[in-house]
Design a protein around this motif. Structure first.
Motif, PDB file in Angstrom:
ATOM      1  N   TYR A  74       0.829  -1.205   0.000  1.00 45.84           N
ATOM      2  CA  TYR A  74       0.000   0.000   0.000  1.00 45.84           C
ATOM      3  C   TYR A  74       0.868   1.262   0.000  1.00 45.84           C
ATOM      4  CZ  TYR A  74      -3.706  -3.284   1.271  1.00 45.84           C
ATOM      5  OH  TYR A  74      -4.596  -4.331   1.284  1.00 45.84           O
ATOM      6  N   ALA A  75       1.993   1.214   0.738  1.00 46.23           N
ATOM      7  CA  ALA A  75       2.896   2.364   0.782  1.00 46.23           C
ATOM      8  C   ALA A  75       3.506   2.631  -0.588  1.00 46.23           C
ATOM      9  CB  ALA A  75       3.995   2.135   1.811  1.00 46.23           C
ATOM     10  N   GLU A  76       3.906   1.559  -1.278  1.00 39.23           N
ATOM     11  CA  GLU A  76       4.488   1.706  -2.606  1.00 39.23           C
ATOM     12  C   GLU A  76       3.465   2.266  -3.584  1.00 39.23           C
ATOM     13  OE1 GLU A  76       5.973  -2.093  -3.642  1.00 39.23           O
ATOM     14  OE2 GLU A  76       7.601  -2.075  -2.172  1.00 39.23           O
ATOM     15  N   ILE A  77       2.219   1.770  -3.497  1.00 34.87           N
ATOM     16  CA  ILE A  77       1.160   2.282  -4.372  1.00 34.87           C
ATOM     17  C   ILE A  77       0.900   3.764  -4.086  1.00 34.87           C
ATOM     18  CG2 ILE A  77      -1.312   2.132  -4.912  1.00 34.87           C
ATOM     19  CD1 ILE A  77      -1.104  -0.896  -4.427  1.00 34.87           C
ATOM     20  N   GLY A  78       0.908   4.124  -2.798  1.00 35.69           N
ATOM     21  CA  GLY A  78       0.701   5.524  -2.421  1.00 35.69           C
ATOM     22  C   GLY A  78       1.779   6.430  -2.980  1.00 35.69           C
ATOM     23  N   ILE A  79       3.037   5.979  -2.928  1.00 36.21           N
ATOM     24  CA  ILE A  79       4.154   6.769  -3.457  1.00 36.21           C
ATOM     25  C   ILE A  79       4.016   6.932  -4.969  1.00 36.21           C
ATOM     26  CG2 ILE A  79       6.648   6.785  -3.838  1.00 36.21           C
ATOM     27  CD1 ILE A  79       6.884   5.350  -1.103  1.00 36.21           C
ATOM     28  N   ILE A  80       3.632   5.848  -5.650  1.00 36.00           N
ATOM     29  CA  ILE A  80       3.454   5.914  -7.110  1.00 36.00           C
ATOM     30  C   ILE A  80       2.343   6.902  -7.467  1.00 36.00           C
ATOM     31  CG2 ILE A  80       2.705   4.607  -9.134  1.00 36.00           C
ATOM     32  CD1 ILE A  80       4.097   2.162  -7.896  1.00 36.00           C
ATOM     33  N   GLU A  83       3.644  10.393  -7.091  1.00 35.63           N
ATOM     34  CA  GLU A  83       4.542  10.765  -8.178  1.00 35.63           C
ATOM     35  C   GLU A  83       3.775  11.026  -9.474  1.00 35.63           C
ATOM     36  OE1 GLU A  83       7.219   7.473  -8.183  1.00 35.63           O
ATOM     37  OE2 GLU A  83       8.549   8.345  -6.661  1.00 35.63           O
ATOM     38  N   VAL A  84       2.749  10.240  -9.738  1.00 32.74           N
ATOM     39  CA  VAL A  84       1.901  10.483 -10.917  1.00 32.74           C
ATOM     40  C   VAL A  84       1.218  11.837 -10.793  1.00 32.74           C
ATOM     41  CG1 VAL A  84      -0.170   9.726 -12.143  1.00 32.74           C
ATOM     42  CG2 VAL A  84       1.549   8.040 -11.452  1.00 32.74           C
ATOM     43  N   PHE A  85       0.754  12.149  -9.580  1.00 31.26           N
ATOM     44  CA  PHE A  85       0.132  13.447  -9.323  1.00 31.26           C
ATOM     45  C   PHE A  85       1.107  14.582  -9.619  1.00 31.26           C
ATOM     46  CE2 PHE A  85      -0.022  16.778  -5.987  1.00 31.26           C
ATOM     47  CZ  PHE A  85      -1.138  17.461  -6.434  1.00 31.26           C
TER      48      PHE A  85
END
Length: 279
Positions: A74-80, A83-85
């Motif tokens: 979940y943390a990795e998905i949140g970081i991605i 970054e997309v934002f």
């Protein structure tokens, strides 16, 4: 000043903003630094946790089941997502605005050629006719004609050249055509949030709208470490043994003062021509 609040002018302690697009770049930098701070704290905390948890003697038996929690995923998905934002919400639009979407030049646009060389900035303004004269390499003379203007060409007789002195009117789109006579330089205006390499053989458009005059800027920085120092042009690319002294000055002034500057330079040019005729 420039339509920005005091908080915006001192955002994250960055230099004063002097252009219409500058604050967007500052916000982008701010978001990136917040993300880096979160990652730094998160990874630092994880490192400390693993050092304590898996220290010698703390876990005598091996765990064959491993981690069952999905927190890391979940943390990795949140970081991605973050970054997309940053890319879609800030980086791409800003890049398009200041680099790729070249605005249309009209009667309200101020056009200037800036030709870099070791170790100076040559600023070439069109004369009263609004058109740049022809330039030829064989006409270059470092003392009298640093950019090689053909004064005999129909549009070249009234052109103005200054060295290390760039003048622009406030609240008007400035279109800078950037090039170099020798090696790669980098045209940097920190307060305008402008930086672009000057490459030999290329004319690269650099465009921005100054929103704060030099007088307003000097008033704003009173009492700071830069007190009394106006807008400067820096070379941000190592270009030789005297790179450190390749510094120019930008003067942003009212439209009336800008026209006065051009008139004075035109009079100076006429006096030079009269002296040449007398000689």
């Amino acid at each position: 000043s420039g339509g920005y609040t005091l908080w915006e002018q001192n955002y994250l302690g960055l230099p004063s903003v002097g252009s219409s697009h500058g604050l967007e770049i500052d916000y982008m930098n701010g978001w990136v630094h917040w993300l880096m701070l979160i990652l730094f704290i998160g990874w630092g905390a994880f490192l400390i946790f693993t050092i304590i948890k898996f220290r010698s003697g703390a876990n005598p038996k091996a765990d064959y089941h491993g981690i069952r929690s999905h927190f890391s995923r979940y943390a990795e998905i949140g970081i991605i997502v973050f970054e997309v934002f940053l890319l879609i919400g800030f980086a791409y639009p800003i890049w398009s605005e200041v680099k790729t979407t070249v605005p249309k030049v009209d009667h309200n646009t101020v056009e200037v050629r800036v030709i870099a060389q070791q170790f100076a900035w040559n600023c070439h303004y069109p004369g009263a006719d609004g058109k740049f004269g022809i330039t030829r390499p064989e006409l270059v003379d470092e003392e009298t004609n640093p950019v090689g203007i053909d004064r005999s060409s129909p549009t070249g007789a009234d052109d103005i050249v200054t060295i290390n002195q760039l003048h622009l009117p406030v609240d008007k789109l400035a279109m800078i055509y950037l090039s170099s006579k020798d090696v790669i330089h980098s045209f940097s205006l920190p307060e305008m949030r402008v930086k672009q390499d000057a490459i030999p053989g290329m004319s690269i458009p650099v465009f921005f709208t100054p929103t704060k005059t030099s007088t307003e800027f000097l008033e704003e920085i009173k009492g700071s470490a830069r007190d009394g120092k106006g807008y400067e042009i820096a070379c941000a690319q190592l270009c030789g043994n005297s790179h450190y002294r390749m510094r120019g000055f930008l003067t942003v002034e009212s439209d009336e003062d800008y026209k006065t500057f051009l008139d004075e330079e035109a009079e100076y040019l006429e006096e030079e021509e009269d002296d040449d005729d007398d000689w």
